[in-house]
Design a protein around this motif. Structure first.
Motif, PDB file in Angstrom:
ATOM      1  N   MET A   1       0.843  -1.161   0.000  1.00 10.34           N
ATOM      2  CA  MET A   1       0.000   0.000   0.000  1.00 10.34           C
ATOM      3  C   MET A   1       0.895   1.232   0.000  1.00 10.34           C
ATOM      4  O   MET A   1       1.884   1.283   0.730  1.00 10.34           O
ATOM      5  N   ILE A   2       0.548   2.182  -0.831  1.00 11.92           N
ATOM      6  CA  ILE A   2       1.264   3.451  -0.892  1.00 11.92           C
ATOM      7  C   ILE A   2       0.250   4.564  -0.674  1.00 11.92           C
ATOM      8  O   ILE A   2      -0.753   4.644  -1.376  1.00 11.92           O
ATOM      9  N   SER A   3       0.513   5.398   0.309  1.00 11.84           N
ATOM     10  CA  SER A   3      -0.336   6.544   0.591  1.00 11.84           C
ATOM     11  C   SER A   3       0.555   7.782   0.655  1.00 11.84           C
ATOM     12  O   SER A   3       1.661   7.727   1.185  1.00 11.84           O
ATOM     13  N   TYR A   4       0.070   8.889   0.123  1.00 14.37           N
ATOM     14  CA  TYR A   4       0.878  10.108   0.094  1.00 14.37           C
ATOM     15  C   TYR A   4      -0.006  11.332   0.255  1.00 14.37           C
ATOM     16  O   TYR A   4      -1.211  11.294   0.043  1.00 14.37           O
ATOM     17  N   SER A  33      -5.365   9.416  -2.836  1.00 16.24           N
ATOM     18  CA  SER A  33      -3.925   9.356  -2.568  1.00 16.24           C
ATOM     19  C   SER A  33      -3.507   7.988  -2.054  1.00 16.24           C
ATOM     20  O   SER A  33      -2.595   7.860  -1.246  1.00 16.24           O
ATOM     21  N   LEU A  34      -4.187   6.948  -2.519  1.00 12.25           N
ATOM     22  CA  LEU A  34      -3.919   5.599  -2.031  1.00 12.25           C
ATOM     23  C   LEU A  34      -3.849   4.615  -3.191  1.00 12.25           C
ATOM     24  O   LEU A  34      -4.778   4.531  -3.999  1.00 12.25           O
ATOM     25  N   TRP A  35      -2.749   3.903  -3.273  1.00  8.66           N
ATOM     26  CA  TRP A  35      -2.541   2.878  -4.293  1.00  8.66           C
ATOM     27  C   TRP A  35      -2.296   1.541  -3.609  1.00  8.66           C
ATOM     28  O   TRP A  35      -1.610   1.476  -2.592  1.00  8.66           O
ATOM     29  N   LEU A  36      -2.846   0.480  -4.190  1.00 10.92           N
ATOM     30  CA  LEU A  36      -2.449  -0.874  -3.822  1.00 10.92           C
ATOM     31  C   LEU A  36      -1.555  -1.374  -4.935  1.00 10.92           C
ATOM     32  O   LEU A  36      -1.890  -1.251  -6.117  1.00 10.92           O
ATOM     33  N   GLU A  41       9.292  -5.383  -5.161  1.00 14.16           N
ATOM     34  CA  GLU A  41      10.098  -4.388  -4.453  1.00 14.16           C
ATOM     35  C   GLU A  41       9.644  -4.266  -3.004  1.00 14.16           C
ATOM     36  O   GLU A  41       8.470  -4.449  -2.690  1.00 14.16           O
ATOM     37  N   THR A  42      10.576  -3.953  -2.139  1.00 15.22           N
ATOM     38  CA  THR A  42      10.267  -3.780  -0.721  1.00 15.22           C
ATOM     39  C   THR A  42       9.802  -2.342  -0.458  1.00 15.22           C
ATOM     40  O   THR A  42      10.070  -1.445  -1.274  1.00 15.22           O
ATOM     41  N   PRO A  43       9.124  -2.117   0.667  1.00 18.39           N
ATOM     42  CA  PRO A  43       8.773  -0.739   1.014  1.00 18.39           C
ATOM     43  C   PRO A  43      10.004   0.178   1.045  1.00 18.39           C
ATOM     44  O   PRO A  43       9.935   1.328   0.630  1.00 18.39           O
ATOM     45  N   GLU A  64       3.370  -3.202   3.784  1.00 13.53           N
ATOM     46  CA  GLU A  64       2.860  -4.459   3.266  1.00 13.53           C
ATOM     47  C   GLU A  64       1.550  -4.753   3.984  1.00 13.53           C
ATOM     48  O   GLU A  64       1.403  -4.470   5.165  1.00 13.53           O
ATOM     49  N   LEU A  65       0.598  -5.316   3.274  1.00  7.62           N
ATOM     50  CA  LEU A  65      -0.715  -5.610   3.848  1.00  7.62           C
ATOM     51  C   LEU A  65      -0.819  -7.071   4.259  1.00  7.62           C
ATOM     52  O   LEU A  65      -0.168  -7.939   3.681  1.00  7.62           O
TER      53      LEU A  65
END
Length: 87
Positions: A1-4, A33-36, A41-43, A64-65
């Motif tokens: 998960m990426i949030s910005y 502002s949220l991508w799954l 690749e690692t965080p 990671e979820l």
């Protein structure tokens, strides 16, 4: 998960989107502002890529979820989550 959250004066929104979409894997833009993202690749490696274009007032969260989740989303979003997130 990426949030910005991009708050800096010189927002690099399109550059950030380009970097997310170029990750090795599949992705879905779930909310503003949220991508799954399903990627090898690692965080940490994703953070190193994104950090270069972020300003001092921007924020970024990558994790990671686990398969313990619940929410309200479209059928297409749930299909992506079920197909790519935990399999």
């Amino acid at each position: 998960m990426i949030s910005y959250n991009l708050k800096s004066r010189n927002r690099n929104y399109f550059e950030l989107l380009r970097l997310i979409q170029e990750l090795n894997g599949s992705n879905i833009h779930l909310q503003d502002s949220l991508w799954l993202v399903r990627t090898t690749e690692t965080p940490e490696t994703m953070y190193q890529k994104f950090h270069q274009i972020l300003g001092e007032y921007d924020s970024l969260f990558i994790c990671e979820l686990t398969p313990n989740y619940q929410g309200l989303a479209s059928p297409a979003d749930w299909d992506f989550i079920e197909k790519y997130t935990f399999n």
